[in-house]
Write an enzyme that holds these catalytic residues in place. Structure first.
Site, PDB file in Angstrom:
ATOM      1  N   LYS A  39       0.814  -1.215   0.000  1.00  0.00           N
ATOM      2  CA  LYS A  39       0.000   0.000   0.000  1.00  0.00           C
ATOM      3  C   LYS A  39       0.850   1.270   0.000  1.00  0.00           C
ATOM      4  O   LYS A  39       0.489   2.253  -0.622  1.00  0.00           O
ATOM      5  CB  LYS A  39      -0.986   0.015   1.160  1.00  0.00           C
ATOM      6  CG  LYS A  39      -0.362   0.059   2.526  1.00  0.00           C
ATOM      7  CD  LYS A  39      -1.446  -0.090   3.571  1.00  0.00           C
ATOM      8  CE  LYS A  39      -0.863  -0.350   4.925  1.00  0.00           C
ATOM      9  NZ  LYS A  39      -0.220   0.832   5.520  1.00  0.00           N
ATOM     10  N   THR A  40       1.996   1.209   0.677  1.00  0.00           N
ATOM     11  CA  THR A  40       2.873   2.375   0.653  1.00  0.00           C
ATOM     12  C   THR A  40       3.333   2.628  -0.771  1.00  0.00           C
ATOM     13  O   THR A  40       3.436   3.762  -1.225  1.00  0.00           O
ATOM     14  CB  THR A  40       4.098   2.146   1.550  1.00  0.00           C
ATOM     15  OG1 THR A  40       3.659   1.614   2.780  1.00  0.00           O
ATOM     16  CG2 THR A  40       4.842   3.432   1.787  1.00  0.00           C
TER      17      THR A  40
ATOM     18  N   ASP B  27      -3.465   7.348   4.591  1.00  0.00           N
ATOM     19  CA  ASP B  27      -2.978   6.009   4.890  1.00  0.00           C
ATOM     20  C   ASP B  27      -3.659   5.509   6.169  1.00  0.00           C
ATOM     21  O   ASP B  27      -4.097   6.315   6.981  1.00  0.00           O
ATOM     22  CB  ASP B  27      -1.455   6.102   5.100  1.00  0.00           C
ATOM     23  CG  ASP B  27      -0.811   4.743   5.114  1.00  0.00           C
ATOM     24  OD1 ASP B  27      -1.486   3.761   4.729  1.00  0.00           O
ATOM     25  OD2 ASP B  27       0.369   4.652   5.502  1.00  0.00           O
ATOM     26  N   GLU B  28      -3.747   4.221   6.358  1.00  0.00           N
ATOM     27  CA  GLU B  28      -4.344   3.635   7.587  1.00  0.00           C
ATOM     28  C   GLU B  28      -5.718   4.237   7.870  1.00  0.00           C
ATOM     29  O   GLU B  28      -6.027   4.609   9.004  1.00  0.00           O
ATOM     30  CB  GLU B  28      -3.423   3.859   8.805  1.00  0.00           C
ATOM     31  CG  GLU B  28      -1.982   3.478   8.596  1.00  0.00           C
ATOM     32  CD  GLU B  28      -1.708   1.990   8.812  1.00  0.00           C
ATOM     33  OE1 GLU B  28      -2.679   1.202   8.885  1.00  0.00           O
ATOM     34  OE2 GLU B  28      -0.528   1.623   8.900  1.00  0.00           O
TER      35      GLU B  28
ATOM     36  N   GLN C 164      -6.926  -4.578  10.115  1.00  0.00           N
ATOM     37  CA  GLN C 164      -5.832  -4.043  10.915  1.00  0.00           C
ATOM     38  C   GLN C 164      -6.244  -2.846  11.758  1.00  0.00           C
ATOM     39  O   GLN C 164      -5.409  -2.060  12.200  1.00  0.00           O
ATOM     40  CB  GLN C 164      -4.652  -3.657  10.012  1.00  0.00           C
ATOM     41  CG  GLN C 164      -4.013  -4.846   9.329  1.00  0.00           C
ATOM     42  CD  GLN C 164      -2.756  -4.460   8.578  1.00  0.00           C
ATOM     43  OE1 GLN C 164      -1.783  -4.025   9.157  1.00  0.00           O
ATOM     44  NE2 GLN C 164      -2.792  -4.620   7.260  1.00  0.00           N
TER      45      GLN C 164
ATOM     46  N   ARG D 282       3.499  -9.300  10.407  1.00  0.00           N
ATOM     47  CA  ARG D 282       4.753  -8.539  10.331  1.00  0.00           C
ATOM     48  C   ARG D 282       5.911  -9.429   9.918  1.00  0.00           C
ATOM     49  O   ARG D 282       6.968  -8.954   9.517  1.00  0.00           O
ATOM     50  CB  ARG D 282       5.131  -7.915  11.693  1.00  0.00           C
ATOM     51  CG  ARG D 282       4.153  -6.934  12.317  1.00  0.00           C
ATOM     52  CD  ARG D 282       3.791  -5.826  11.411  1.00  0.00           C
ATOM     53  NE  ARG D 282       2.512  -6.119  10.774  1.00  0.00           N
ATOM     54  CZ  ARG D 282       2.082  -5.499   9.691  1.00  0.00           C
ATOM     55  NH1 ARG D 282       2.795  -4.561   9.129  1.00  0.00           N
ATOM     56  NH2 ARG D 282       0.915  -5.817   9.151  1.00  0.00           N
TER      57      ARG D 282
END
Length: 735
Positions: free
Chosen positions: A32-33, A217-218, A248, A600
């Site tokens: 996504k980044t 973002d997020e 998340q 992660r």
DNA sequence: CGGATTTAACTTTTT
DNA sequence: GTTAAATCCG
């Protein structure tokens, strides 16, 4: 960036749709980044959109920094983009326009402990019964009210009893005092910015014209205030791209509203929805295991991640006898992997649910001479000596900051005690002025003893001197001046040697942080410095290049990735935490947290739990976490023996002078006897262990020092008292 | 009034 | 096990 060739079909779609609302549902590790950074580069390169017309909001400063760097390397331009956190963007906007809301632009930002202090004194002053409303409670209610953009007067809608009456009183006095101190708390930054844009169409117009393209973002972790800000800012051009993953969402307790992402399609009709489901980070085993956990959640949009990565090792699960053994197991496992798989210490991360768990693990890492970095816990800027110094700096910037004034007026001791202070407070109240100004009035009125008069006027002269100096000297010079003239190190820091050294070390670190800050190309004023450090967080300073094991809470782990991940304390009551085990909504959030932790890991994942664990003194026996049981058996393997003991590791100094720990490949590994976990009579003595000595008899271990052959042990014997022994020669027997 | 020591309380996650 | 409040003592 050369082209969009580095992107998969879905990523490309999200990047290319530059106009109108776009919702990117991006699973963990799905790039996504990459989407956001390529989008910014694409806007610039192929559409000639100027960097200043693009704004990207991230969750942490670290994410922002990383994004800036990646955009920079894609576009090759040095122009500054608006990439930062909600809070810092709001702070910047407010610095410019806060006069509209009745603030001066040198306002200071209060952190949560400042917040709590202030609320405590308000509750005291108003005589609110603590059985009705505790400061803690008030703080969290006020914070959540602000996150929902609710003013004190909006609260009656929810409660209508004595409790809410008190809450409203405290909340409104709190806001008044903040205003009087020319201060804002974290939540105010969002609330006042929203307020500003809502009530000033011309300012809103300015920013919505300026920020034609907005990316968030997020998005799953945005709260109502942030949602409103985004709505306002994007109302004109509607070029809004949000990226998030409902699986998340882990900040509901902080006011994050998951419906923001769930309802995006309703809020922004005609939006393009892109799902990124290919994971580039983890092995098949890790990903499937994580999926098998998150599937148990009922309230989710539902997606299933897949990967082309290799099958990988199974997830390992070990159950230990105690938290000490858990720490030791992790250390040994890390050593083993360093040796057998040639891994480096920065490949490893250890995650835990609560900060309190870090201690034992730290002890074990230290014992094994393994360098580590820990994030979170007591924040650096929360330490007493740092807060004192910061309070001085805040008063210099903004003398109306009563909270900071009160903190430092008698540090170091000047003989301005409670009695004098309350007189100053009375004058401040009478004339409705700040404590600083009230002190000046107090001196003029001259109704005080000679001793207090001199010390108070000395103090004011001191601050006044700093204020005058501030115009001419840099922040680091000011810092040193403050330390020097207050004789802080000599007067304040206790004489306990170890403590003293630690604190002086902290002050040095602070000064070097200031110097670091002054190197930045942006504004380096006192104002900018104080703003920056109040908005900085634990994760922001994470440096993946240092050869160290990383320790952090699961919350801090979001957005990061590691080759090898350990998740410890997988026990009912701890994770899921007992305070979140009642409501199913809360358990689902804990489950998402588990999912975040698992995803992660790139290559290896280890999960540990213990039979017994000491928590705040008391020993508890916990069942294994339900999340462990939710992982399908096919992805998991149970570890029954201790990792191989590695005797051939050495501490080495590297050219960069970082302490580096890595296997010494010239020597072979010695196999240690295969200790199974049930056999915990174990060679292993620790504080509290009962031992039998051939001469001294029965005793209790007080402390152990060193490792291996050189281990020293302090034992308190029933008959002969405390003795220090060398473990090797003492012939101790564990009983 | 201030410093030092003892006692009691309270234990999630953090921008 | 830590931290803040409470108490004691000079």
């Amino acid at each position: 960036m050369e082209s969009l060739k580095d992107l998969n079909e879905m990523q490309k779609r999200a990047v290319e749709q530059i106009n109108g609302p776009v919702l990117v549902l991006a699973g963990a590790g799905s790039g996504k980044t990459r989407v956001i950074t390529y989008r910014i580069a694409h806007l610039k390169k192929n559409y000639g959109i100027l960097p200043e017309n693009v704004v990207a909001v991230t969750f942490t400063n670290k994410a922002a920094k990383e994004m800036k760097e990646r955009v920079l390397s894609l576009t090759g331009s040095g122009q500054i983009h608006w990439i930062s956190t909600f809070h810092s963007i709001c702070a910047k906007v407010l610095r410019k326009h806060c006069q509209m809301l009745g603030f001066e632009n040198n306002f200071v930002i209060y952190d949560s402990s400042d917040q709590l202090n202030m609320i405590k004194s308000i509750i005291e002053d108003l005589g609110v019964d603590e059985r009705v409303l505790t400061p803690d409670n008030a703080q969290s209610y006020i914070s959540s009210a602000k996150n929902q953009l609710k003013k004190p007067s909006d609260i009656n809608e929810v409660f209508n009893d004595y409790f809410s009456e008190q809450l409203i009183r405290v909340y409104s006095v709190y806001q008044k005092r903040l205003r009087k101190n020319n201060a804002m708390d974290f939540d105010d930054l969002l609330m006042h910015a929203a307020e500003l844009l809502k009530s000033n169409p011309d300012i809103l117009n300015y920013y919505s014209e300026k920020w034609q393209y907005i990316m968030v973002d997020e998005y799953q972790d945005t709260n109502h205030a942030q949602y409103q800000l985004i709505r306002l800012l994007s109302s004109k051009h509607k070029n809004l791209c949000v990226v998030g993953d409902d699986d998340q969402s882990i900040y509901r307790w902080r006011g994050a509203d998951i419906t923001n992402i769930l309802n995006f399609e309703k809020d922004f009709p005609d939006c393009l929805v892109v799902r990124l489901e290919q994971n580039y980070r983890s092995t098949k085993n890790i990903l499937r295991a994580a999926n098998s956990v998150i599937e148990k959640n009922l309230s989710r949009k539902g997606k299933s991640l897949w990967t082309e990565n290799i099958e990988g090792e199974k997830i390992h699960h070990a159950t230990l006898n105690s938290e000490v053994e858990e720490g030791l197991y992790i250390c040994r496992k890390i050593k083993e992997l360093c040796f057998n798989e040639k891994r480096r210490l920065n490949d490893f991360a250890i995650f835990y649910r609560t900060n309190a768990q870090s201690r034992v693990i730290e002890d074990m890492l230290r014992r094994e001479n393994m360098p580590y970095d820990i994030f979170g816990g007591v924040r650096f800027y929360d330490r007493k000596e740092i807060k004192d110094l910061l309070a001085y700096m805040r008063v210099v910037l903004n003398p109306d900051d009563d909270l900071s004034f009160e903190r430092i007026v008698n540090i170091p001791n000047r003989g301005i005690g409670e009695a004098t202070l309350s007189k100053i407070k009375k004058i401040a109240e009478r004339d409705s002025i700040s404590l600083y100004k009230a002190s000046e009035v107090f001196l003029k009125e001259g109704k005080l003893s000679l001793k207090t008069e001199t010390s108070l006027s000395e103090f004011l002269k001191l601050i006044c001197g700093f204020i005058n100096l501030q115009q001419r000297i840099s922040v680091s010079e000011l810092t040193e001046k403050i330390l020097e003239e207050t004789r802080y190190a000599e007067e304040v820091i206790g004489k306990n040697k170890e403590e003293r050294e630690g604190r002086i070390e902290n002050l040095r670190e602070f000064i070097s942080a200031v110097e670091e800050f002054e190197k930045s190309p942006e504004e380096t004023s006192l104002k900018a410095f104080l703003e920056q450090i109040s908005l900085i967080t634990a994760v922001d300073k994470y440096d993946e290049n240092l050869e160290r094991v990383t320790l952090m809470t699961l919350h801090n782990a979001k957005g990061l990735e590691f080759q090898v991940v350990f998740m410890c304390g997988m026990e009912e009551g701890l994770f899921p935490h007992f305070l979140s085990s009642n409501e199913s909504l809360e358990v689902e959030e804990e489950r998402r947290l588990c999912y975040v932790g698992m995803t992660r890991a790139k290559e290896r994942l280890f999960l540990t739990n213990t039979y017994r664990r000491k928590i705040y003194g008391a020993e508890r026996m916990n069942l294994s976490s339900r999340f462990l049981r939710e992982i399908s058996d096919e992805f998991i393997e149970v570890d029954r023996g201790w990792p191989e003991e590695q005797n051939s590791f050495d501490m080495k100094m590297e050219e960069n002078s970082h302490r580096v720990w890595r296997p010494d490949a010239t020597r072979g590994s010695d196999r240690s006897p295969d200790l199974s976990f049930s056999d915990k009579s174990d060679s292993f003595l620790r504080a509290g262990s009962k031992v039998l000595h051939p001469f001294f008899g029965k005793g209790t271990v007080l402390e152990t020092k060193g490792t291996g052959e050189n281990q020293k042990i302090t034992v308190s014997f029933i008959n002969v008292g405390v003795k220090k022994l060398s473990l090797k020669h003492a012939n101790l027997e564990k009983i």
